[in-house]
Design a protein around this motif. Sequence first.
Motif, short mmCIF file in Angstrom:
data_model
loop_
_atom_site.label_atom_id
_atom_site.label_comp_id
_atom_site.label_asym_id
_atom_site.label_seq_id
_atom_site.Cartn_x
_atom_site.Cartn_y
_atom_site.Cartn_z
N SER A 23 0.83 -1.21 0.00
CA SER A 23 0.00 0.00 0.00
C SER A 23 0.86 1.26 0.00
CB SER A 23 -0.90 0.01 1.23
OG SER A 23 -0.13 0.26 2.41
N GLY A 24 0.21 2.38 -0.26
CA GLY A 24 0.91 3.65 -0.21
C GLY A 24 1.40 3.98 1.19
N MET A 25 0.66 3.54 2.22
CA MET A 25 1.08 3.79 3.60
C MET A 25 2.36 3.01 3.91
SD MET A 25 -1.14 5.92 4.80
CE MET A 25 -1.49 5.86 6.54
N ASP A 31 14.11 4.92 4.93
CA ASP A 31 15.31 4.79 4.13
C ASP A 31 15.76 6.10 3.48
OD1 ASP A 31 15.18 2.13 4.77
OD2 ASP A 31 14.31 1.51 2.85
N ARG A 32 14.80 6.98 3.16
CA ARG A 32 15.13 8.22 2.46
C ARG A 32 14.39 9.39 3.11
NH1 ARG A 32 16.57 6.74 -2.82
NH2 ARG A 32 17.01 8.94 -3.21
N PRO A 33 14.73 9.74 4.34
CA PRO A 33 13.95 10.76 5.08
C PRO A 33 13.98 12.14 4.45
CG PRO A 33 15.98 10.22 6.25
CD PRO A 33 15.84 9.21 5.15
N GLU A 34 14.92 12.38 3.53
CA GLU A 34 14.98 13.69 2.89
C GLU A 34 13.87 13.89 1.86
OE1 GLU A 34 17.28 10.98 0.19
OE2 GLU A 34 17.02 11.24 2.35
N ILE A 35 13.23 12.80 1.42
CA ILE A 35 12.16 12.89 0.42
C ILE A 35 10.85 13.25 1.11
CG2 ILE A 35 10.82 11.63 -1.31
CD1 ILE A 35 13.23 9.83 -1.76
N GLN A 36 10.17 14.27 0.61
CA GLN A 36 8.87 14.66 1.16
C GLN A 36 7.77 13.90 0.41
OE1 GLN A 36 8.07 18.62 2.35
NE2 GLN A 36 10.18 19.30 2.13
N VAL A 37 6.88 13.28 1.17
CA VAL A 37 5.85 12.42 0.60
C VAL A 37 4.48 13.07 0.74
CG1 VAL A 37 4.78 10.14 0.64
CG2 VAL A 37 7.21 10.39 1.21
N LEU A 38 3.78 13.23 -0.37
CA LEU A 38 2.41 13.74 -0.40
C LEU A 38 1.48 12.59 -0.74
CD1 LEU A 38 4.32 16.24 -0.94
CD2 LEU A 38 2.38 17.29 -2.10
N MET A 39 0.53 12.29 0.13
CA MET A 39 -0.38 11.17 -0.08
C MET A 39 -1.66 11.63 -0.75
SD MET A 39 1.47 8.77 1.16
CE MET A 39 0.29 7.41 1.07
N VAL A 67 -4.87 11.40 9.69
CA VAL A 67 -4.07 11.43 10.92
C VAL A 67 -2.99 10.37 10.88
CG1 VAL A 67 -4.14 10.99 13.42
CG2 VAL A 67 -5.87 12.45 12.36
N GLU A 68 -3.35 9.16 10.41
CA GLU A 68 -2.38 8.08 10.34
C GLU A 68 -1.27 8.40 9.35
OE1 GLU A 68 -0.49 4.43 11.08
OE2 GLU A 68 -1.92 5.66 12.20
N ALA A 69 -1.63 8.99 8.21
CA ALA A 69 -0.61 9.36 7.22
C ALA A 69 0.35 10.40 7.79
CB ALA A 69 -1.28 9.89 5.95
N MET A 70 -0.19 11.40 8.48
CA MET A 70 0.66 12.43 9.07
C MET A 70 1.54 11.83 10.17
SD MET A 70 0.15 15.06 7.31
CE MET A 70 -1.03 15.93 6.29
N GLY A 81 4.53 10.33 8.84
CA GLY A 81 5.51 11.24 8.26
C GLY A 81 5.15 11.87 6.94
N ALA A 82 3.88 11.74 6.50
CA ALA A 82 3.49 12.39 5.25
C ALA A 82 3.57 13.91 5.39
CB ALA A 82 2.07 11.98 4.86
N ALA A 83 4.01 14.57 4.34
CA ALA A 83 4.09 16.03 4.37
C ALA A 83 2.73 16.67 4.13
CB ALA A 83 5.09 16.52 3.31
N HIS A 84 1.84 15.96 3.40
CA HIS A 84 0.52 16.51 3.10
C HIS A 84 -0.40 15.36 2.68
CE1 HIS A 84 -2.11 19.90 2.43
NE2 HIS A 84 -2.46 19.43 1.25
N PHE A 85 -1.71 15.60 2.78
CA PHE A 85 -2.71 14.57 2.48
C PHE A 85 -3.79 15.20 1.61
CE2 PHE A 85 -6.41 11.92 3.35
CZ PHE A 85 -5.87 10.64 3.38
#
Length: 472
Positions: free
Chosen positions: A73-75, A84-92, A103-106, A109-113
């Motif tokens: 899954s995306g999660m 593994d790559r914390p410098e990458i910002q993830v938008l779900m 809430v779970e995505a944030m 560590g998701a940057a935005h939802f």
Amino acid sequence: MSRLKECSVERGFEQLRVLIVDDEADVRLGLRLLVTSLGAEVREAASAEMAIEVLRGWAPHLLLSDVTMGEMSGMELLERVRRDRPEIQVLMITGYGTIELAVEAMRRGAAHFITKPFDNREILEEVARHGCDALVAERVRRMNTAGEGEPSRIIAEDPSMVEVLELARQIGPTSMPVLIRGESGSGKSLVARLIHESSRDPSLPFTHVRLAALSESAIESELFGHVAGALPGANEDRKGVLARATGGTVYLDRITALPPLAQGKLLQALQEECAIPLGSTTPEPVEFRIVAATDQHLHERIAEKAFRKDLYFRLRVVTLDVPPLKDRPGDIVPLADHFLSLYSTDARDAGDLSEGALDALRAHDWPGNARELENSIRRAVVLARGETIRTQHLRLSDESDPWFTVDAEGLSYEDGKQQVLQAFQRRIAERSLRVTAGNVTRAAELCGLTRAAFQRIMRTLDLDRNEFVEDR
């Protein structure tokens, strides 16, 4: 002015790299057309597994991922990327948006939802907003590692901070564990890196583990490794950070986020120089120097039975206390000049700081420390539009008087009212984000607003949730 106008129109995003992950081809095409309109380089993956393959040979700044896809899954992809790559910002992105899912995505560590059907303007603005942040962060990382192994520069002129840095350099060549204490944003991670750079062999790995950004199972896997099948999606054996350190430094940021079981395993690793991966019973040899950091009083956590006393004494062989910015006034102006130089070539050229602005910087108590100062200068560079930076451009707010920094001279009634309103909004929004550690959904609930309304305020005020999550 929107972030899209600030960054995209004036500077373009030719250096920005974006990976789009979705199992629907038409969605990928629509997102590609939107993101490439900004000038960014875009690659696609039709599944989380394909995305992982792409990431092995390519380093994007942003990753836009669907939540529901195939086997992985995306999660799960989000957690893998944050590990593994914390410098990458993830938008779900999802078509099944709920508060619980957001809430779970944030939390992971998701940057935005973003929920489908998404608004094209929102996609563009969020990519621009997080793209700007990612490009600046990359530039800062390059500056910190420039010079073929030369130590990264830390801005410190106040005697209290100079003393801390001198002690860090003195203990660098030893192998002693170090506990760094200090408020969030005070510069603990910079001190940790200086310790490593002052070691006998700074070419060895320096690994920064942000414990607060990981789930309990992810923390154990990250530190101690795992064997195939130990976790969902764990298709192969993976060595942990401790095993990969090979004599280098492991920096554990926010050590209080370490769960009880992992505390015991870390203590064992320190005492016996071995670690047992998840799903295994066979110890692996490890060799590392540990540096831990906290912004909490560990004695209180020990009294609450939330932190092991024996681990605490093992970590605090040497203790460094990083003073808050309010207690090192001699660093305020040098830091402001440094950030002004850093960000003036990011969005646009910047003017000098006026005497009034300098006085306001010296008078502010900086509850967010150097990170708050950095964000204030960064905003001011954009708001001043190349002119001299004045007090109102800094957008400093006083907790007891939200209109304290509004300069009424030369303002119309309507302009003054608007500044007061924005100062009040900033005070409430920043306080809510600080309390919830950057969780936008919970912050909106605290303010009695919908998530969409709170996000509009954040965009208007140029607030980034990540400023309230990670330490620097």
